[in-house]
Design a protein around this motif. Sequence first.
Motif, mmCIF file in Angstrom:
data_model
loop_
_atom_site.group_PDB
_atom_site.id
_atom_site.type_symbol
_atom_site.label_atom_id
_atom_site.label_comp_id
_atom_site.label_asym_id
_atom_site.label_seq_id
_atom_site.Cartn_x
_atom_site.Cartn_y
_atom_site.Cartn_z
ATOM 1 N N ALA A 58 58.546 33.610 10.056
ATOM 2 C CA ALA A 58 59.848 33.845 9.429
ATOM 3 C C ALA A 58 60.900 33.981 10.520
ATOM 4 C CB ALA A 58 59.804 35.112 8.586
ATOM 5 N N ILE A 59 61.881 33.122 10.477
ATOM 6 C CA ILE A 59 63.007 33.201 11.405
ATOM 7 C C ILE A 59 64.172 33.753 10.614
ATOM 8 C CG2 ILE A 59 64.574 31.927 12.910
ATOM 9 C CD1 ILE A 59 62.198 30.050 13.476
ATOM 10 N N GLY A 60 64.677 34.889 11.070
ATOM 11 C CA GLY A 60 65.751 35.576 10.367
ATOM 12 C C GLY A 60 67.107 35.128 10.856
ATOM 13 N N GLN A 61 67.906 36.076 11.271
ATOM 14 C CA GLN A 61 69.248 35.770 11.755
ATOM 15 C C GLN A 61 69.162 35.088 13.120
ATOM 16 O OE1 GLN A 61 70.361 39.922 11.114
ATOM 17 N NE2 GLN A 61 72.076 39.170 9.894
ATOM 18 N N TYR A 62 70.132 34.224 13.386
ATOM 19 C CA TYR A 62 70.124 33.465 14.638
ATOM 20 C C TYR A 62 71.546 33.084 15.028
ATOM 21 C CZ TYR A 62 71.130 29.442 11.769
ATOM 22 O OH TYR A 62 71.750 28.573 10.903
ATOM 23 N N VAL A 63 71.723 32.802 16.292
ATOM 24 C CA VAL A 63 72.958 32.222 16.807
ATOM 25 C C VAL A 63 72.555 31.172 17.836
ATOM 26 C CG1 VAL A 63 75.046 32.604 18.175
ATOM 27 C CG2 VAL A 63 74.413 34.253 16.441
ATOM 28 N N ILE A 64 73.079 29.972 17.658
ATOM 29 C CA ILE A 64 72.860 28.895 18.626
ATOM 30 C C ILE A 64 74.110 28.801 19.482
ATOM 31 C CG2 ILE A 64 72.444 26.430 18.951
ATOM 32 C CD1 ILE A 64 71.106 26.439 16.158
ATOM 33 N N MET A 65 73.966 29.139 20.748
ATOM 34 C CA MET A 65 75.059 29.048 21.705
ATOM 35 C C MET A 65 74.954 27.700 22.431
ATOM 36 S SD MET A 65 76.784 31.832 21.374
ATOM 37 C CE MET A 65 77.740 31.925 22.892
ATOM 38 N N PRO A 66 75.957 27.320 23.222
ATOM 39 C CA PRO A 66 75.863 26.027 23.907
ATOM 40 C C PRO A 66 74.619 25.872 24.782
ATOM 41 C CG PRO A 66 78.107 26.835 23.981
ATOM 42 C CD PRO A 66 77.263 27.947 23.409
ATOM 43 N N ASP A 67 74.176 26.952 25.435
ATOM 44 C CA ASP A 67 73.060 26.839 26.371
ATOM 45 C C ASP A 67 71.887 27.779 26.101
ATOM 46 O OD1 ASP A 67 74.243 29.209 27.080
ATOM 47 O OD2 ASP A 67 74.537 28.687 29.183
ATOM 48 N N HIS A 68 71.905 28.463 24.980
ATOM 49 C CA HIS A 68 70.775 29.325 24.621
ATOM 50 C C HIS A 68 70.790 29.639 23.131
ATOM 51 C CE1 HIS A 68 73.966 32.322 25.426
ATOM 52 N NE2 HIS A 68 73.288 33.147 24.629
ATOM 53 N N ILE A 69 69.657 30.141 22.675
ATOM 54 C CA ILE A 69 69.502 30.516 21.266
ATOM 55 C C ILE A 69 68.968 31.937 21.206
ATOM 56 C CG2 ILE A 69 68.229 30.068 19.126
ATOM 57 C CD1 ILE A 69 68.205 27.109 19.890
ATOM 58 N N HIS A 70 69.563 32.728 20.320
ATOM 59 C CA HIS A 70 69.066 34.069 19.999
ATOM 60 C C HIS A 70 68.555 34.012 18.568
ATOM 61 C CE1 HIS A 70 70.995 36.058 23.420
ATOM 62 N NE2 HIS A 70 72.163 35.567 23.065
ATOM 63 N N CYS A 71 67.400 34.619 18.320
ATOM 64 C CA CYS A 71 66.916 34.695 16.947
ATOM 65 C C CYS A 71 65.931 35.845 16.779
ATOM 66 C CB CYS A 71 66.279 33.376 16.500
ATOM 67 S SG CYS A 71 64.858 32.842 17.454
ATOM 68 N N PHE A 72 65.720 36.218 15.534
ATOM 69 C CA PHE A 72 64.750 37.242 15.168
ATOM 70 C C PHE A 72 63.581 36.544 14.506
ATOM 71 C CE2 PHE A 72 68.815 39.336 15.356
ATOM 72 C CZ PHE A 72 68.534 40.512 16.024
ATOM 73 N N ILE A 73 62.366 36.910 14.908
ATOM 74 C CA ILE A 73 61.169 36.245 14.397
ATOM 75 C C ILE A 73 60.129 37.290 13.991
ATOM 76 C CG2 ILE A 73 59.245 34.704 14.963
ATOM 77 C CD1 ILE A 73 61.079 33.295 16.957
ATOM 78 N N ARG A 74 59.537 37.061 12.835
ATOM 79 C CA ARG A 74 58.388 37.856 12.375
ATOM 80 C C ARG A 74 57.299 36.840 12.021
ATOM 81 N NH1 ARG A 74 59.400 42.554 8.364
ATOM 82 N NH2 ARG A 74 58.982 43.858 10.173
ATOM 83 N N MET A 75 56.073 37.108 12.478
ATOM 84 C CA MET A 75 54.988 36.149 12.288
ATOM 85 C C MET A 75 53.774 36.790 11.655
ATOM 86 S SD MET A 75 55.186 34.489 16.059
ATOM 87 C CE MET A 75 54.875 36.110 16.690
ATOM 88 N N ALA A 76 53.002 35.969 10.976
ATOM 89 C CA ALA A 76 51.699 36.401 10.472
ATOM 90 C C ALA A 76 50.799 36.668 11.678
ATOM 91 C CB ALA A 76 51.104 35.311 9.584
ATOM 92 N N PRO A 77 49.796 37.512 11.517
ATOM 93 C CA PRO A 77 48.929 37.876 12.648
ATOM 94 C C PRO A 77 48.229 36.699 13.326
ATOM 95 C CG PRO A 77 48.558 39.356 10.801
ATOM 96 C CD PRO A 77 49.460 38.268 10.307
ATOM 97 N N ASP A 78 48.035 35.594 12.613
ATOM 98 C CA ASP A 78 47.343 34.455 13.226
ATOM 99 C C ASP A 78 48.282 33.542 14.022
ATOM 100 O OD1 ASP A 78 48.582 33.647 10.833
ATOM 101 O OD2 ASP A 78 47.162 32.011 10.538
ATOM 102 N N GLN A 79 49.553 33.878 14.102
ATOM 103 C CA GLN A 79 50.528 33.096 14.862
ATOM 104 C C GLN A 79 50.829 33.782 16.191
ATOM 105 O OE1 GLN A 79 51.515 30.137 13.793
ATOM 106 N NE2 GLN A 79 50.292 30.442 11.954
ATOM 107 N N THR A 80 51.270 32.999 17.173
ATOM 108 C CA THR A 80 51.668 33.585 18.451
ATOM 109 C C THR A 80 53.114 33.223 18.750
ATOM 110 O OG1 THR A 80 50.986 31.693 19.800
ATOM 111 C CG2 THR A 80 49.314 33.394 19.355
ATOM 112 N N LEU A 81 53.785 34.111 19.427
ATOM 113 C CA LEU A 81 55.185 33.888 19.752
ATOM 114 C C LEU A 81 55.352 32.703 20.702
ATOM 115 C CD1 LEU A 81 57.999 34.939 19.156
ATOM 116 C CD2 LEU A 81 57.748 36.534 21.072
ATOM 117 N N GLY A 82 54.473 32.603 21.692
ATOM 118 C CA GLY A 82 54.560 31.493 22.648
ATOM 119 C C GLY A 82 54.458 30.138 21.972
#
Length: 152
Positions: A58-82
């Motif tokens: 689940a990707i929640g709120q986000y902002v896409i800037m010209p050279d980077h992205i900020h976002c909030f992420i929540r994942m099921a236990p079988d997923q990895t952030l990397g």
Amino acid sequence: MKPHPDKPHRLSEIFSYYNPPVYFVTFCTADRKPILSNDSVHQKFCNFSENAIQHGVAIGQYVIMPDHIHCFIRMAPDQTLGTTIRLIKRSLSAAITDPLPHWQPGFFDHLLRHSESYSEKWNYVKNNPVCDGLVRNPDDWPYQGQITEIRY
């Protein structure tokens, strides 16, 4: 054997308290090239995020800037952030016309520990375009939003 009293708690114990955890993530373009703030990348990010839900991300709120992205992420236990960030980068690269490489290696992440942290981070993220002089009002920045409501 009794654990040393000054040792930090095991990560699994910390994560189980915040189960499933919410991450505040930032990832940047290679050499901080301003190649992200356009309609094509934004649409690709939204499409990826909407499809990720069925895979336990689940990707929640986000902002896409010209050279980077900020976002909030929540994942099921079988997923990895990397793996999730790698897949986002790969997906977005399809919408970027500049030559490779598109991405700085890795990403920055912060495990949110309480609801105040979520709103504090979101206020920082939401105001990023204002601080960079791109808009006067944060709501005027077209490359932001929320894909999934992540309740904390």
